[in-house]
Design a protein around this motif. Structure first.
Motif: not given
Length: 362
Positions: A62-63, A66, A69-70, A294
């Motif tokens: 997930d890190t 994230s 994606r950003t 997620s």
């Protein structure tokens, strides 16, 4: 030869008799309290360190996702998560060593105690007792049956606590991560429990036959080794070889039968697990697409379910260990519970020390 004792719990038939044997074996294990405590601590450490790994891997995924994606490039938390994963893996290995070492130590100490009691019991029996029972039968009980009870400690007792704890903790974490996926993952426990029960009952019957046939095989072998000159003198080689081969074939056939029963049960349990895993990927994939789950959480669920695969596969070996321990314990405790016809009244007659022995006018 079967020695039935009405005062013994082995006289109980059916499941009560099996339960009495298991309780008696467990009581023998509980005499080594320090080793049992260390083994339980090893189980807790193995499960705790093992269940941390899916959470760390899911958090890492997930890190990364994230940051990608950003459009960020700060991946420094991955170093910390990697260190935690390595540390958890090392701790798992250390605790597994503690579990395995103490389990083997309990098993060997208990088997040494049983061998000593078995030998002392045979020494206290009368000549009539040894005339009625074959030496090969006693050899089988003193070697194979004690070994079967010994294996119960490592593959049955401590592993049962490990399997139950791992399945309970893993199921809780699955339900906490996602309720629907957790409930779906627990569906395979019901058929697996039924298959394990049926497999245990089948193996119980087969192992009784194997131990009895192995006793006959040992008896035939011992008689031939002792009386080999007589057999050769009277030309009975062909008869003795055919008799030994018949006993050997019976043991081989029933041993292969037990392996087939265990393999079939383990294979069916593994198929149930893989079927649930496929359903979990299909439903979890739709949840990820919908945004309700997620990628890291789906990874955690898959790894948690993968961890539950190990206790499911071990359940077949554990069932085999329980069936063999009941069979071997029954035959072993029949000897240990037998009472000699002539017993000591507890009064010891002390003989004075003889200083000198001489022969006069002989």
């Amino acid at each position: 030869m079967n020695i039935k004792l009405k005062e013994s719990p082995l006289f109980l038939s059916g499941h009560l008799g099996e339960l009495a044997i298991l309780v008696r074996i467990i009581k023998l294990c509980l005499r080594y309290k320090k080793l049992i405590i260390l083994g339980i601590l090893g189980v807790i450490g193995v499960i705790t360190s093992q269940l941390w790994i899916p959470f760390l891997l899911g958090t890492s995924i997930d890190t990364v996702y994230s940051e990608i994606r950003t459009g960020g490039d700060d991946f420094s938390p991955l170093w910390i998560l990697s260190i935690y994963i390595i540390l958890a893996s090392v701790l798992r290995g250390v605790f597994h060593f503690v579990l395995q070492y103490n389990g083997e130590k309990i098993a060997n100490a208990m088997s040494a105690e049983l061998r000593s009691k078995f030998h002392h019991k045979l020494q206290s029996q009368t000549y009539k007792y040894h005339d009625r029972i074959h030496s090969g039968n006693l050899m089988s009980r003193g070697i194979m049956d004690i070994e079967g009870v010994k294996m119960f400690v490592t593959t049955g007792l401590l592993r049962t606590f490990e399997i139950v704890s791992l399945m309970g903790a893993g199921s809780f974490l699955l339900l906490r991560t996602d309720l629907h996926i957790g409930l779906l993952s627990l569906l395979f426990i019901i058929p697996v429990g039924g298959i394990a029960t049926v497999t245990r009952l089948q193996l119980r019957k087969v192992w009784v036959k194997i131990q009895e046939e192995f006793s006959k095989l040992n008896t035939n072998l011992q008689e031939n080794l002792i009386g080999v000159r007589v057999v050769r003198a009277f030309g009975g080689e062909d008869h003795e070889v055919s008799k030994f081969n018949a006993s050997h074939d019976d043991v081989t056939k029933d041993t292969i039968k037990s392996v087939k029963i265990s393999a079939n049960g383990t294979s069916i349990m593994g198929f149930c697990f893989l079927l649930v895993w496929a359903l979990l990927i299909w439903i979890g994939g739709h949840k990820v697409i919908d945004g309700t789950l997620s990628i890291g959480q789906l990874t955690q669920c898959l790894i948690y379910l993968g961890m539950l695969q190990r206790p499911v596969r071990m359940m077949g070996f554990m069932v085999n260990a329980y069936a063999r321990a009941i069979t071997c314990g029954l035959r072993l405790f029949e000897i240990l519970d037998s009472k000699p016809r002539i017993s000591n009244n507890g009064k010891k007659n002390h003989i004075s020390k003889i200083e000198k022995v001489s022969f006069e006018k002989v």
